[in-house]
Design an enzyme around this catalytic site. Structure first.
Site, short mmCIF file in Angstrom:
data_model
loop_
_atom_site.label_atom_id
_atom_site.label_comp_id
_atom_site.label_asym_id
_atom_site.label_seq_id
_atom_site.Cartn_x
_atom_site.Cartn_y
_atom_site.Cartn_z
N ASP A 155 -9.52 -17.72 43.63
CA ASP A 155 -8.94 -17.45 42.38
C ASP A 155 -8.93 -15.92 42.06
OD1 ASP A 155 -8.18 -19.22 40.03
OD2 ASP A 155 -9.80 -17.52 39.17
N THR A 156 -7.69 -15.74 41.24
CA THR A 156 -7.62 -14.50 41.08
C THR A 156 -7.40 -14.32 39.58
OG1 THR A 156 -6.30 -14.00 42.79
CG2 THR A 156 -6.10 -12.26 41.12
#
Length: 200
Positions: free
Chosen positions: A81-82
């Site tokens: 996840d960013t």
């Protein structure tokens, strides 16, 4: 040891980066009955680091449960996840072009962080890593912001931009991992894969 992994991500960029490492993968995507969006809700007073690590862990939990429910072949499962952070403010995916313009105006003429958390699980063993990069945006005019927002590229991107797209023209300097800013830090991911027995 299986010769492939499951990638629990809809991001074509993550699939492309994983391919660069020479790792064969199959997609393990959320099914329609899963409420994947609810996993990305920010908790009150949550720091960007705690947020991105928690969301990645939740996504991996969901992917492991999905893998079991579908009765798939045994193999490691990878999630990432960013998030984009300006100070302690988390800039997620914009709701629409106007929201993208708001975020880009905040990023203009400032330095922000891009945090990408990666987690890999095989059997009962889970490994995790975090990549933190800094990105400096030049001053962007309202016309440039409006034009980029109208292109549609910011939609679905944390912080309303893609470094590998037209927004590269706004970026004066980066410090950290280019692939991490794209969504899958190659160095950290390779380390996790080696820890799971893959040759990368």
């Amino acid at each position: 040891m299986p010769d492939f992994i499951y990638l629990a991500s809809q991001s074509p960029r993550r699939a492309q980066l994983l391919g660069q490492l020479g790792v064969r993968h199959e997609l393990l995507l959320a099914t329609p009955e899963e409420d994947a969006e609810s996993l990305e809700v920010v908790l009150p007073n949550e720091s960007p680091t705690a947020y991105v690590q928690r969301v990645t862990a939740l996504k991996l939990d969901a992917a492991i449960a999905r893998h079991k429910r579908l009765g798939l072949a045994d193999a490691p499962v990878l999630c990432a996840d960013t998030t984009v952070a300006l100070g302690r403010t988390i800039l997620g995916k914009p709701e629409d072009a106007r929201d993208a313009e708001r975020m880009l105006a905040l990023l203009s003429d400032s330095t922000h962080r891009v945090l990408t958390a990666v987690a890999l699980q095989h059997g009962g063993r889970r490994h995790a890593a975090l990549s933190v990069s800094r990105v400096r945006f030049a001053a962007i005019t309202k016309k440039q912001i409006a034009g980029y927002a109208a292109s549609g590229e910011p939609l679905g991107k944390a912080g309303a931009y893609a470094i590998q797209g037209a927004a590269a023209a706004f970026i004066e300097h980066i410090s950290g991992s280019y692939s991490g800013i794209m969504g899958l830090p190659m160095f950290e991911t390779a380390q996790l894969l080696r820890g799971a027995g893959f040759n990368t």
